[in-house]
Design an enzyme around this catalytic site. Structure first.
Site, mmCIF file in Angstrom:
data_model
loop_
_atom_site.group_PDB
_atom_site.id
_atom_site.type_symbol
_atom_site.label_atom_id
_atom_site.label_comp_id
_atom_site.label_asym_id
_atom_site.label_seq_id
_atom_site.Cartn_x
_atom_site.Cartn_y
_atom_site.Cartn_z
ATOM 1 N N THR A 235 1.845 16.147 15.555
ATOM 2 C CA THR A 235 1.445 16.508 16.911
ATOM 3 C C THR A 235 2.148 17.788 17.351
ATOM 4 O O THR A 235 3.174 18.176 16.788
ATOM 5 C CB THR A 235 1.743 15.357 17.901
ATOM 6 O OG1 THR A 235 1.170 15.666 19.178
ATOM 7 C CG2 THR A 235 3.226 15.102 18.056
ATOM 8 N N CYS A 236 1.576 18.427 18.359
ATOM 9 C CA CYS A 236 2.165 19.567 19.045
ATOM 10 C C CYS A 236 2.458 20.718 18.079
ATOM 11 O O CYS A 236 1.547 21.314 17.518
ATOM 12 C CB CYS A 236 3.399 19.103 19.810
ATOM 13 S SG CYS A 236 3.993 20.274 21.034
ATOM 14 N N HIS A 237 3.718 21.050 17.859
ATOM 15 C CA HIS A 237 4.114 22.118 16.940
ATOM 16 C C HIS A 237 4.312 21.607 15.511
ATOM 17 O O HIS A 237 4.615 22.380 14.617
ATOM 18 C CB HIS A 237 5.400 22.795 17.435
ATOM 19 C CG HIS A 237 5.202 23.636 18.652
ATOM 20 N ND1 HIS A 237 4.917 23.102 19.891
ATOM 21 C CD2 HIS A 237 5.228 24.980 18.817
ATOM 22 C CE1 HIS A 237 4.790 24.086 20.773
ATOM 23 N NE2 HIS A 237 4.976 25.229 20.148
ATOM 24 N N GLY A 238 4.134 20.312 15.292
ATOM 25 C CA GLY A 238 4.277 19.729 13.958
ATOM 26 C C GLY A 238 3.396 20.375 12.900
ATOM 27 O O GLY A 238 3.826 20.534 11.747
ATOM 28 N N LEU B 260 2.888 23.291 12.309
ATOM 29 C CA LEU B 260 3.564 24.451 11.713
ATOM 30 C C LEU B 260 4.133 24.074 10.342
ATOM 31 O O LEU B 260 4.098 24.867 9.401
ATOM 32 C CB LEU B 260 4.695 24.942 12.616
ATOM 33 C CG LEU B 260 4.321 25.579 13.942
ATOM 34 C CD1 LEU B 260 5.581 25.837 14.773
ATOM 35 C CD2 LEU B 260 3.531 26.856 13.739
#
Length: 187
Positions: free
Chosen positions: A114-117, A119
């Site tokens: 999730t979110c910046h994961g 990356l």
């Protein structure tokens, strides 16, 4: 008990670590937090407040990592969870983190991010030909990793379940739990 690995670090988003952690326990899985070192981690709270162009960041809870990523044998775990926050910015560059992620994709095991994961997923080279959600500002990174960005709250693509941020925790982790029950049911 079946173990699920959670990749976290300093400045991981509190709600994106603790919600999966507690849901996994509720389901009967054993969550294990891995970081660069086995140490006390400092999580953060990201919030969306009026008047700012991006989220704000406040200190969150502290929590102990259970294991260092260098000591992780990914075959000991049935699934992987990658929370967001700022931690993925530096976790993605660690060869052991990449090794772990590549193992789960090679095994077609359940992965939630999730979110910046995402990356970490992009840097690990596992997004090619996939569809992934994530925080909207990481869409270019997701696309550079070879995936199609879809800004959804629970985007499922094979073994991968992704979302935009902690606001999506319910739908995101509900979809992941469904996948986990199918692919790694408890005995």
């Amino acid at each position: 008990m079946s173990k699920v690995l959670i990749l976290a670090g300093d400045f991981s988003e509190t709600l994106e670590v603790f919600y999966p952690y507690e849901r996994l326990r509720e389901e009967g899985y054993e969550p294990v937090i891995a970081s660069l070192e086995k140490k006390r981690l400092q999580f953060v709270v990201h919030d969306f407040e009026p008047g700012y162009f991006t989220f704000t960041e406040k200190p969150g809870h502290g929590w102990d990592a259970d294991i260092a990523v260098a000591d992780v044998n990914p075959a000991d775990y049935v699934a992987l969870v990658i929370p967001g926050g700022r931690a993925p910015e530096y976790l993605r560059n660690n060869p052991d983190v990449q090794r772990i992620v590549q193992h789960f994709f090679g095994a077609d095991a359940p992965v939630a991010s999730t979110c910046h994961g995402p990356l970490i997923l992009a840097k690990s080279g596992v997004l090619s030909g996939r569809t992934s959600s994530g925080f909207p500002e990481v869409a270019p990174d997701i696309e550079s990793g070879g995936a199609t960005y879809e800004g959804g709250q629970a985007v499922v693509d094979g073994n991968l379940v992704t979302s935009r941020a902690w606001n999506d925790n319910g739908p995101w982790f509900g979809a992941f739990i469904k996948l986990l029950r199918e692919r790694a049911p408890l005995a």
